[in-house]
Design a protein around this motif. Structure first.
Motif, PDB file in Angstrom:
ATOM      1  N   GLY A 160      -6.075  -3.332  -5.455  1.00 51.32           N
ATOM      2  CA  GLY A 160      -7.025  -3.701  -4.415  1.00 51.32           C
ATOM      3  C   GLY A 160      -8.124  -2.668  -4.343  1.00 51.32           C
ATOM      4  O   GLY A 160      -7.862  -1.481  -4.123  1.00 51.32           O
ATOM      5  N   VAL A 161      -9.361  -3.099  -4.544  1.00 49.64           N
ATOM      6  CA  VAL A 161     -10.493  -2.180  -4.599  1.00 49.64           C
ATOM      7  C   VAL A 161     -11.103  -2.038  -3.203  1.00 49.64           C
ATOM      8  O   VAL A 161     -11.807  -2.919  -2.716  1.00 49.64           O
ATOM      9  N   GLY A 162     -10.804  -0.929  -2.543  1.00 53.52           N
ATOM     10  CA  GLY A 162     -11.399  -0.666  -1.243  1.00 53.52           C
ATOM     11  C   GLY A 162     -10.393  -0.583  -0.109  1.00 53.52           C
ATOM     12  O   GLY A 162      -9.344  -1.230  -0.136  1.00 53.52           O
ATOM     13  N   PHE A 163     -10.746   0.214   0.896  1.00 48.55           N
ATOM     14  CA  PHE A 163      -9.860   0.462   2.039  1.00 48.55           C
ATOM     15  C   PHE A 163      -9.518  -0.809   2.800  1.00 48.55           C
ATOM     16  O   PHE A 163      -8.483  -0.890   3.459  1.00 48.55           O
ATOM     17  N   ALA A 164     -10.379  -1.835   2.715  1.00 51.27           N
ATOM     18  CA  ALA A 164     -10.144  -3.064   3.470  1.00 51.27           C
ATOM     19  C   ALA A 164      -8.889  -3.799   3.010  1.00 51.27           C
ATOM     20  O   ALA A 164      -8.384  -4.668   3.719  1.00 51.27           O
ATOM     21  N   TYR A 165      -8.363  -3.425   1.853  1.00 50.24           N
ATOM     22  CA  TYR A 165      -7.147  -4.066   1.341  1.00 50.24           C
ATOM     23  C   TYR A 165      -5.865  -3.410   1.840  1.00 50.24           C
ATOM     24  O   TYR A 165      -4.770  -3.889   1.525  1.00 50.24           O
ATOM     25  N   GLN A 166      -5.962  -2.325   2.601  1.00 54.97           N
ATOM     26  CA  GLN A 166      -4.752  -1.573   2.936  1.00 54.97           C
ATOM     27  C   GLN A 166      -3.682  -2.416   3.626  1.00 54.97           C
ATOM     28  O   GLN A 166      -2.529  -2.461   3.187  1.00 54.97           O
ATOM     29  N   ALA A 167      -4.029  -3.067   4.728  1.00 55.99           N
ATOM     30  CA  ALA A 167      -3.036  -3.843   5.479  1.00 55.99           C
ATOM     31  C   ALA A 167      -2.441  -4.957   4.624  1.00 55.99           C
ATOM     32  O   ALA A 167      -1.219  -5.194   4.642  1.00 55.99           O
ATOM     33  N   ALA A 168      -3.285  -5.621   3.857  1.00 54.45           N
ATOM     34  CA  ALA A 168      -2.814  -6.724   3.019  1.00 54.45           C
ATOM     35  C   ALA A 168      -1.882  -6.218   1.924  1.00 54.45           C
ATOM     36  O   ALA A 168      -0.842  -6.826   1.645  1.00 54.45           O
TER      37      ALA A 168
END
Length: 345
Positions: free
Chosen positions: A104-112
């Motif tokens: 996952g490229v980017g911090f926005a993927y953390q929860a997912a």
């Protein structure tokens, strides 16, 4: 901190690519492959491959793996305004499709990633720019503030009147690391310098990473206030900032994530790009893929610092040649601990 060897420039893509569209509006690119090959899934953030910045840096690591490790790949890209469920679905589709690792490229993927990793314990996940405690997740992070400090040194030395600017895509802790390092580098070099700081969006509004018009307007405002060096850490919005700076005689732009002076889409502005603060995301991506291919998948935090060339300044165009000695001196002090770079302003 794990030491990371410097990775050479990414190699050319050998596999044929086919572009399709998925039901949730994302784009998908898949390489042809054969049974038995390692399958790597890449989930880009908004902008995807071709954003001339962060996503493209990750893509170079994938391309290197395709060329050197002969892996099969599938690339999916987020769309603007999507929900957390969309990110989960994207990662799940890759994991259930047999792709391993899934990145996952980017911090926005953390929860997912944390949610999907729990339900797919035999799959290795890569999370770029954020940290997860999940056992089967490798968190790939960088010392952005250190590279930004060097950019601040360069900005202070190149500015005629000591007025410079920083444009951040969103006022998130990650982007504030860029701002903090840049401001400190400027001030340590010229205590009388003035640093304008502006963010294009706030909180959960991530539009600041994909709005070149906002980047252009912010840069023009700073130029009108006398700034003659502007550093934009704003994803795709940075292209607008670079354009505005290029239209101002005697002004310099500083790029981010990739060597933006070499970007074909920005080539006409190359003479105005002083340098770029590069995060070698390609190194992190390739290292993770190689670890899985070797049967020893990485996990935990993988930190890429200035000491290991995880971050650096580009020298394209030779614009730093007259001040390279002072930049090298600052780098040495950061590496040996004489300078401790802040992560907040």
């Amino acid at each position: 901190m794990r030491r990371v060897s410097k990775i050479t420039a990414a190699c050319a893509v050998a596999a044929a690519l086919a572009l399709t569209a998925t039901s949730c509006g994302e784009s998908s690119t898949e390489s042809s492959g054969s049974e038995g090959k390692l399958k790597v899934g890449m989930a880009y953030d908004v902008g995807g491959r071709g954003d001339n910045s962060f996503n493209d840096s990750a893509a170079r690591g994938l391309d290197k793996a395709k060329a050197e490790l002969d892996v099969e790949t599938k690339e999916l890209t987020a769309k603007s305004g999507e929900t957390p469920a969309d990110r989960e679905q994207r990662l799940t589709s890759l994991a259930e499709g047999g792709y391993n690792p899934v990145i996952g490229v980017g911090f926005a993927y953390q929860a997912a990633i944390e949610k999907v990793a729990t339900s797919h314990p035999d799959t290795t996940f890569g999370l770029i720019d954020s940290v997860s405690d999940a056992e089967n997740v490798a968190s790939i992070v960088f010392t952005e503030e250190q590279g930004s400090y060097l950019a601040g040194v360069a900005a202070a030395l190149k500015s005629k009147d000591g007025r410079v600017g920083f444009i951040g895509g969103v006022d998130l802790p990650l982007i504030k690391k860029f701002a903090a390092g840049f401001q400190q580098g400027v001030k340590d070099t010229d205590p009388k310098a003035e640093v304008q700081i502006q963010y294009l969006s706030t909180g959960s509004d991530l539009s600041g990473f994909g709005s070149p018009d906002k980047g252009r307007a912010a840069a023009k405002g700073m130029l009108d206030k006398g700034a003659d060096v502007i550093f934009a850490a704003a994803g795709g919005s940075g292209a607008g900032a670079i354009e505005a700076v290029a239209n101002k005689e005697g002004a310099w732009a500083i790029g981010v994530d990739s060597d933006q002076a070499k970007d074909p889409a920005l080539s006409k502005y190359a003479d105005s790009i002083l340098t770029s603060v590069v995060k070698n995301v390609d190194s992190g991506v390739f290292d993770l893929i190689k670890s899985v291919e070797e049967g020893k998948p990485l996990s935990g935090t993988q930190a890429y610092s200035l000491a290991e060339d995880g971050v650096s300044l580009t020298t394209t165009g030779g614009h730093l040649s007259d001040i390279q000695g002072k930049i090298d001196e600052a780098k040495k002090k950061i590496v040996d601990g004489s300078i401790e770079v802040k992560t907040t302003t």
